[in-house]
Scaffold this motif. Structure first.
Motif, short mmCIF file in Angstrom:
data_model
loop_
_atom_site.label_atom_id
_atom_site.label_comp_id
_atom_site.label_asym_id
_atom_site.label_seq_id
_atom_site.Cartn_x
_atom_site.Cartn_y
_atom_site.Cartn_z
N GLU A 51 0.83 -1.21 0.00
CA GLU A 51 0.00 0.00 0.00
C GLU A 51 0.86 1.26 0.00
O GLU A 51 0.62 2.19 -0.76
CB GLU A 51 -0.92 -0.01 1.22
CG GLU A 51 -1.89 1.15 1.24
CD GLU A 51 -2.84 1.07 2.42
OE1 GLU A 51 -3.28 2.15 2.86
OE2 GLU A 51 -3.15 -0.03 2.89
N TYR A 52 1.90 1.27 0.83
CA TYR A 52 2.76 2.45 0.94
C TYR A 52 3.46 2.76 -0.39
O TYR A 52 3.50 3.89 -0.83
CB TYR A 52 3.80 2.25 2.05
CG TYR A 52 4.71 3.43 2.20
CD1 TYR A 52 4.30 4.56 2.88
CD2 TYR A 52 5.99 3.42 1.66
CE1 TYR A 52 5.12 5.66 3.03
CE2 TYR A 52 6.83 4.51 1.79
CZ TYR A 52 6.40 5.62 2.47
OH TYR A 52 7.22 6.71 2.59
N TYR A 53 4.03 1.72 -1.01
CA TYR A 53 4.78 1.91 -2.25
C TYR A 53 3.91 1.77 -3.50
O TYR A 53 4.39 2.00 -4.61
CB TYR A 53 5.95 0.93 -2.32
CG TYR A 53 7.06 1.28 -1.37
CD1 TYR A 53 7.90 2.36 -1.61
CD2 TYR A 53 7.27 0.55 -0.20
CE1 TYR A 53 8.92 2.69 -0.73
CE2 TYR A 53 8.28 0.87 0.68
CZ TYR A 53 9.10 1.95 0.42
OH TYR A 53 10.11 2.28 1.29
N ASP A 54 2.66 1.38 -3.33
CA ASP A 54 1.72 1.21 -4.44
C ASP A 54 2.26 0.22 -5.49
O ASP A 54 2.32 0.52 -6.68
CB ASP A 54 1.38 2.55 -5.10
CG ASP A 54 0.21 2.45 -6.06
OD1 ASP A 54 -0.65 1.55 -5.87
OD2 ASP A 54 0.14 3.26 -7.00
N VAL A 55 2.69 -0.93 -4.99
CA VAL A 55 3.21 -2.00 -5.85
C VAL A 55 2.62 -3.33 -5.39
O VAL A 55 1.99 -3.43 -4.35
CB VAL A 55 4.76 -2.07 -5.82
CG1 VAL A 55 5.38 -0.80 -6.38
CG2 VAL A 55 5.27 -2.33 -4.41
N SER A 56 2.87 -4.37 -6.17
CA SER A 56 2.35 -5.70 -5.87
C SER A 56 3.24 -6.43 -4.85
O SER A 56 4.38 -6.04 -4.61
CB SER A 56 2.25 -6.53 -7.14
OG SER A 56 3.55 -6.76 -7.65
N ARG A 57 2.71 -7.51 -4.30
CA ARG A 57 3.47 -8.30 -3.34
C ARG A 57 4.75 -8.89 -3.93
O ARG A 57 5.79 -8.88 -3.25
CB ARG A 57 2.61 -9.41 -2.75
CG ARG A 57 1.66 -8.87 -1.71
CD ARG A 57 0.88 -9.98 -1.04
NE ARG A 57 -0.07 -9.36 -0.13
CZ ARG A 57 -0.27 -9.79 1.10
NH1 ARG A 57 0.36 -10.82 1.56
NH2 ARG A 57 -1.13 -9.16 1.86
N PRO A 58 4.73 -9.41 -5.16
CA PRO A 58 5.99 -9.93 -5.71
C PRO A 58 7.09 -8.86 -5.77
O PRO A 58 8.27 -9.15 -5.55
CB PRO A 58 5.61 -10.42 -7.11
CG PRO A 58 4.17 -10.77 -6.99
CD PRO A 58 3.60 -9.74 -6.05
N VAL A 59 6.72 -7.63 -6.06
CA VAL A 59 7.70 -6.54 -6.09
C VAL A 59 8.28 -6.34 -4.69
O VAL A 59 9.50 -6.22 -4.52
CB VAL A 59 7.06 -5.23 -6.62
CG1 VAL A 59 7.99 -4.05 -6.42
CG2 VAL A 59 6.68 -5.39 -8.08
N ILE A 60 7.43 -6.31 -3.68
CA ILE A 60 7.89 -6.13 -2.30
C ILE A 60 8.77 -7.30 -1.87
O ILE A 60 9.82 -7.11 -1.27
CB ILE A 60 6.70 -5.95 -1.33
CG1 ILE A 60 5.99 -4.63 -1.60
CG2 ILE A 60 7.13 -6.07 0.12
CD1 ILE A 60 6.83 -3.38 -1.37
N ARG A 61 8.35 -8.52 -2.20
CA ARG A 61 9.13 -9.70 -1.82
C ARG A 61 10.52 -9.65 -2.43
O ARG A 61 11.52 -9.95 -1.75
CB ARG A 61 8.40 -10.97 -2.24
CG ARG A 61 7.20 -11.25 -1.40
CD ARG A 61 6.48 -12.49 -1.83
NE ARG A 61 5.28 -12.67 -1.02
CZ ARG A 61 4.18 -13.22 -1.44
NH1 ARG A 61 4.10 -13.71 -2.67
NH2 ARG A 61 3.14 -13.34 -0.64
N GLU A 62 10.61 -9.28 -3.70
CA GLU A 62 11.92 -9.19 -4.36
C GLU A 62 12.76 -8.10 -3.70
O GLU A 62 13.95 -8.29 -3.44
CB GLU A 62 11.74 -8.90 -5.85
CG GLU A 62 13.04 -8.74 -6.60
CD GLU A 62 13.93 -9.98 -6.59
OE1 GLU A 62 15.16 -9.83 -6.66
OE2 GLU A 62 13.40 -11.10 -6.51
N ALA A 63 12.16 -6.97 -3.42
CA ALA A 63 12.90 -5.87 -2.79
C ALA A 63 13.42 -6.27 -1.41
O ALA A 63 14.57 -5.98 -1.07
CB ALA A 63 12.00 -4.64 -2.68
N LEU A 64 12.59 -6.95 -0.63
CA LEU A 64 13.02 -7.36 0.71
C LEU A 64 14.15 -8.38 0.65
O LEU A 64 15.06 -8.36 1.49
CB LEU A 64 11.84 -7.90 1.50
CG LEU A 64 10.76 -6.86 1.85
CD1 LEU A 64 9.60 -7.52 2.57
CD2 LEU A 64 11.34 -5.73 2.67
N LYS A 65 14.13 -9.26 -0.35
CA LYS A 65 15.24 -10.21 -0.53
C LYS A 65 16.54 -9.46 -0.77
O LYS A 65 17.57 -9.79 -0.18
CB LYS A 65 14.97 -11.14 -1.72
CG LYS A 65 13.99 -12.23 -1.47
CD LYS A 65 13.85 -13.07 -2.72
CE LYS A 65 12.65 -13.97 -2.69
NZ LYS A 65 12.46 -14.70 -3.95
#
Length: 71
Positions: A51-65
């Motif tokens: 919600e904060y970054y206005d992106v999908s979960r796969p994008v967040i998962r990749e970024a966190l990795k």
């Protein structure tokens, strides 16, 4: 109401997941470096980050990795 033809909307570049992920990584690392986010601080859950970054979960998962790999 009619839908505008694609040509009427003008040129639009699609967002690429790799670029979005890199943007999230850059922001999180920048916040750590500036001290706005202390090392070891618990980040919001995936849904909150999406919600904060206005992106999908796969994008967040990749970024966190990537952030985790950077240490």
């Amino acid at each position: 109401m009619t839908t505008p033809a694609a040509g009427q909307l003008g040129a639009r570049r699609p967002k690429r997941a790799a670029r979005l992920s890199a943007d999230v990584v850059s922001d999180v690392v920048d916040r750590i470096v500036r001290g706005a986010l202390a090392v070891g601080t618990t980040l919001p859950n995936e849904a909150g980050l999406c919600e904060y970054y206005d992106v999908s979960r796969p994008v967040i998962r990749e970024a966190l990795k990537v952030v985790e790999q950077k240490g």
